[in-house]
Design a protein around this motif. Structure first.
Motif, PDB file in Angstrom:
ATOM      1  N   LYS A 184       0.826  -1.206   0.000  1.00  0.00           N
ATOM      2  CA  LYS A 184       0.000   0.000   0.000  1.00  0.00           C
ATOM      3  C   LYS A 184       0.862   1.259   0.000  1.00  0.00           C
ATOM      4  O   LYS A 184       0.679   2.146  -0.832  1.00  0.00           O
ATOM      5  N   THR A 185       1.754   1.355   0.959  1.00  0.00           N
ATOM      6  CA  THR A 185       2.664   2.497   1.030  1.00  0.00           C
ATOM      7  C   THR A 185       4.060   1.989   1.310  1.00  0.00           C
ATOM      8  O   THR A 185       4.248   0.890   1.844  1.00  0.00           O
ATOM      9  N   SER A 186       5.034   2.785   0.963  1.00  0.00           N
ATOM     10  CA  SER A 186       6.428   2.365   1.065  1.00  0.00           C
ATOM     11  C   SER A 186       6.922   2.387   2.507  1.00  0.00           C
ATOM     12  O   SER A 186       6.330   3.013   3.392  1.00  0.00           O
ATOM     13  N   ILE A 187       8.042   1.692   2.729  1.00  0.00           N
ATOM     14  CA  ILE A 187       8.743   1.705   4.010  1.00  0.00           C
ATOM     15  C   ILE A 187      10.174   2.158   3.741  1.00  0.00           C
ATOM     16  O   ILE A 187      10.851   1.614   2.865  1.00  0.00           O
ATOM     17  N   GLY A 188      10.630   3.171   4.460  1.00  0.00           N
ATOM     18  CA  GLY A 188      11.956   3.722   4.232  1.00  0.00           C
ATOM     19  C   GLY A 188      13.071   2.862   4.801  1.00  0.00           C
ATOM     20  O   GLY A 188      12.833   1.845   5.459  1.00  0.00           O
ATOM     21  N   SER A 189      14.297   3.292   4.576  1.00  0.00           N
ATOM     22  CA  SER A 189      15.462   2.505   4.986  1.00  0.00           C
ATOM     23  C   SER A 189      15.586   2.373   6.495  1.00  0.00           C
ATOM     24  O   SER A 189      16.220   1.441   6.994  1.00  0.00           O
ATOM     25  N   THR A 190      14.963   3.270   7.254  1.00  0.00           N
ATOM     26  CA  THR A 190      15.014   3.194   8.708  1.00  0.00           C
ATOM     27  C   THR A 190      13.786   2.500   9.288  1.00  0.00           C
ATOM     28  O   THR A 190      13.619   2.437  10.508  1.00  0.00           O
ATOM     29  N   GLY A 191      12.903   1.997   8.413  1.00  0.00           N
ATOM     30  CA  GLY A 191      11.708   1.304   8.870  1.00  0.00           C
ATOM     31  C   GLY A 191      10.491   2.188   8.990  1.00  0.00           C
ATOM     32  O   GLY A 191       9.418   1.717   9.384  1.00  0.00           O
ATOM     33  N   GLU A 192      10.633   3.465   8.647  1.00  0.00           N
ATOM     34  CA  GLU A 192       9.502   4.380   8.738  1.00  0.00           C
ATOM     35  C   GLU A 192       8.468   4.062   7.663  1.00  0.00           C
ATOM     36  O   GLU A 192       8.795   3.947   6.478  1.00  0.00           O
ATOM     37  N   VAL A 193       7.216   3.903   8.090  1.00  0.00           N
ATOM     38  CA  VAL A 193       6.128   3.652   7.147  1.00  0.00           C
ATOM     39  C   VAL A 193       5.716   4.970   6.509  1.00  0.00           C
ATOM     40  O   VAL A 193       5.416   5.940   7.206  1.00  0.00           O
ATOM     41  N   HIS A 194       5.705   5.019   5.194  1.00  0.00           N
ATOM     42  CA  HIS A 194       5.382   6.240   4.476  1.00  0.00           C
ATOM     43  C   HIS A 194       3.883   6.370   4.259  1.00  0.00           C
ATOM     44  O   HIS A 194       3.131   5.423   4.437  1.00  0.00           O
ATOM     45  N   GLY A 205      15.726  13.722   1.821  1.00  0.00           N
ATOM     46  CA  GLY A 205      14.567  14.103   2.616  1.00  0.00           C
ATOM     47  C   GLY A 205      14.549  13.436   3.979  1.00  0.00           C
ATOM     48  O   GLY A 205      15.009  12.297   4.149  1.00  0.00           O
ATOM     49  N   ASP A 206      13.991  14.143   4.956  1.00  0.00           N
ATOM     50  CA  ASP A 206      13.899  13.573   6.303  1.00  0.00           C
ATOM     51  C   ASP A 206      12.464  13.486   6.808  1.00  0.00           C
ATOM     52  O   ASP A 206      12.235  13.107   7.961  1.00  0.00           O
ATOM     53  N   ASN A 207      11.490  13.814   5.955  1.00  0.00           N
ATOM     54  CA  ASN A 207      10.090  13.701   6.352  1.00  0.00           C
ATOM     55  C   ASN A 207       9.249  13.306   5.139  1.00  0.00           C
ATOM     56  O   ASN A 207       8.679  14.162   4.474  1.00  0.00           O
ATOM     57  N   PRO A 208       9.191  12.023   4.813  1.00  0.00           N
ATOM     58  CA  PRO A 208       9.735  10.897   5.568  1.00  0.00           C
ATOM     59  C   PRO A 208      11.178  10.602   5.174  1.00  0.00           C
ATOM     60  O   PRO A 208      11.675  11.108   4.171  1.00  0.00           O
ATOM     61  N   ILE A 209      11.825   9.756   5.957  1.00  0.00           N
ATOM     62  CA  ILE A 209      13.168   9.287   5.608  1.00  0.00           C
ATOM     63  C   ILE A 209      13.030   8.135   4.627  1.00  0.00           C
ATOM     64  O   ILE A 209      12.321   7.167   4.886  1.00  0.00           O
ATOM     65  N   GLU A 210      13.695   8.280   3.489  1.00  0.00           N
ATOM     66  CA  GLU A 210      13.735   7.194   2.511  1.00  0.00           C
ATOM     67  C   GLU A 210      15.139   6.591   2.505  1.00  0.00           C
ATOM     68  O   GLU A 210      15.402   5.629   3.195  1.00  0.00           O
ATOM     69  N   LEU A 211      16.064   7.191   1.783  1.00  0.00           N
ATOM     70  CA  LEU A 211      17.440   6.688   1.787  1.00  0.00           C
ATOM     71  C   LEU A 211      18.252   7.259   2.947  1.00  0.00           C
ATOM     72  O   LEU A 211      19.279   6.686   3.326  1.00  0.00           O
TER      73      LEU A 211
END
Length: 372
Positions: free
Chosen positions: A85-95, A131-137
């Motif tokens: 449904k939505t992506s998850i960044g490299s730190t585990g943050e659900v986008h 970007g840091d909101n959300p964190i991707e790479l």
């Protein structure tokens, strides 16, 4: 008028003024007479940049913690989207948003789901990278560590060919990535063989009936998903009009207040105009059968449900925090009127949408993970 010409009447390849001539250093994998994408003068396409960009695209070293690459959320088998449904960044943050398919984005007038100011891939790439909101790479505050990884021996010949006599830099990394992403063009679906190769056997009679429905005023799909790239948000060397359309499709109407969730109000976050609440860019429908789930937040699971949503003229959420009847959202696009469709017509329409799948695109080794 036969059905092929019914389609061609809608592709609207508008020939306005010619763009600045680009260096002919890259051979686009385009059909005859198809327009070339516009390319920034400061980053002309070359085979060497595309190849370097391909290596970087699949390299997890691009993320600060070494856990993700661009390809983690943009997988070739899903037309460079992903099946969540939505992506998850490299730190585990659900986008909050669904990862968009990287199909023909070289032709996109704007990038991302809802930003009218992001018009070049080079600029858009800075968001997932820094970007840091959300964190991707998650590169921010780890720039030196990440950059040092791309000074490794295996990358030296690739950078030397792509950027002779230049140091490894994030500018050149973004330019190479942009070049690779621009190279991801898809024009070899069964529909293309029917429409452009005059192959009457390429798609079924059911798909032809679905195509007629798609381009009809009854369904009005083509108003937002028109042109050779099946999206209104298209630009190329022969079409330079500044068209940056975004649409509210009645996906939400929280508590009857014509609002989308506060977590993602769409274009209004950029323009600060409340009338833009819920407006998002219509993506290309090329390879759409591979890119589920759908909508900016992945909230509709299947193509069958998508057709039902448009037939209803929006979505009625009967309970929960997002309760509200999107069909009554007064900011909804005028094309979201709803329509009646039989079971047989719905099946034909979905078969037509499946005919936009380009199997060569998802198996093209030039787009795939480089061999060791």
């Amino acid at each position: 008028m036969n059905q092929r010409w019914l389609y061609l009447a809608f592709i609207l390849l508008v020939s306005c003024q010619e763009s600045a001539e680009q260096p002919i250093a890259y051979q686009w994998a385009l059909r005859k007479d198809f327009p070339r994408p516009q390319v920034p003068l400061e980053n002309p396409m070359t085979e060497a940049k595309v190849e370097l960009g391909r290596h970087i695209f699949y390299d997890k070293n691009l993320s600060a913690n070494g856990t993700q690459s661009c390809a983690s959320c943009h997988q070739q088998k899903f037309a460079f989207a992903e099946d969540r449904k939505t992506s998850i960044g490299s730190t585990g943050e659900v986008h909050r948003r669904n990862s968009p398919a990287l199909v023909n984005i070289a032709y996109n007038k704007t990038l991302t789901w809802s930003h009218d100011g992001l018009k070049t891939i080079e600029h858009q790439l800075l968001l997932p990278m820094f970007g840091d909101n959300p964190i991707e790479l998650g590169i921010t505050n780890h720039e030196e560590k990440v950059l040092e990884r791309f000074k490794a021996k295996k990358y030296q010949p690739l950078f030397s060919k792509a950027f002779p006599d230049q140091a490894v830099s994030f500018k050149n990394i973004s330019y190479a990535l942009a070049s690779f992403v621009r190279s991801l063009v898809s024009f070899n679906s069964p529909f293309d063989r029917y429409a452009y190769d005059n192959d009457d056997t390429a798609i079924s009679q059911s798909a032809l009936r679905g195509m007629t429905l798609f381009f009809s005023e009854k369904l009005e799909c083509h108003h937002c998903h028109g042109g050779f790239n099946f999206t209104q948000s298209t630009s190329h060397e022969k079409q330079l009009l500044d068209r940056r359309p975004f649409h509210n499709t009645g996906l939400y109407n929280i508590n009857g207040n014509n609002l989308y969730p506060k977590s993602d109000t769409g274009l209004s976050e950029i323009t600060l105009n409340p009338n833009d609440n819920g407006r998002f860019r219509a993506p290309t429908l090329r390879n759409i059968a591979l890119t589920s789930p759908y909508m900016h937040d992945g909230s509709i699971a299947t193509l069958s449900e998508v057709v039902d949503f448009y037939a209803a003229g929006g979505r009625n959420i009967i309970d929960g925090v997002h309760k509200g009847d999107g069909r009554l959202n007064i900011k909804k696009s005028t094309f979201m009127k709803g329509f009646t469709i039989t079971k047989e017509e719905k099946a034909d329409l979905i078969i037509f949408l499946n005919s936009l799948t380009d199997k060569k695109f998802i198996s093209n080794k030039k787009h795939a993970l480089p061999l060791p």
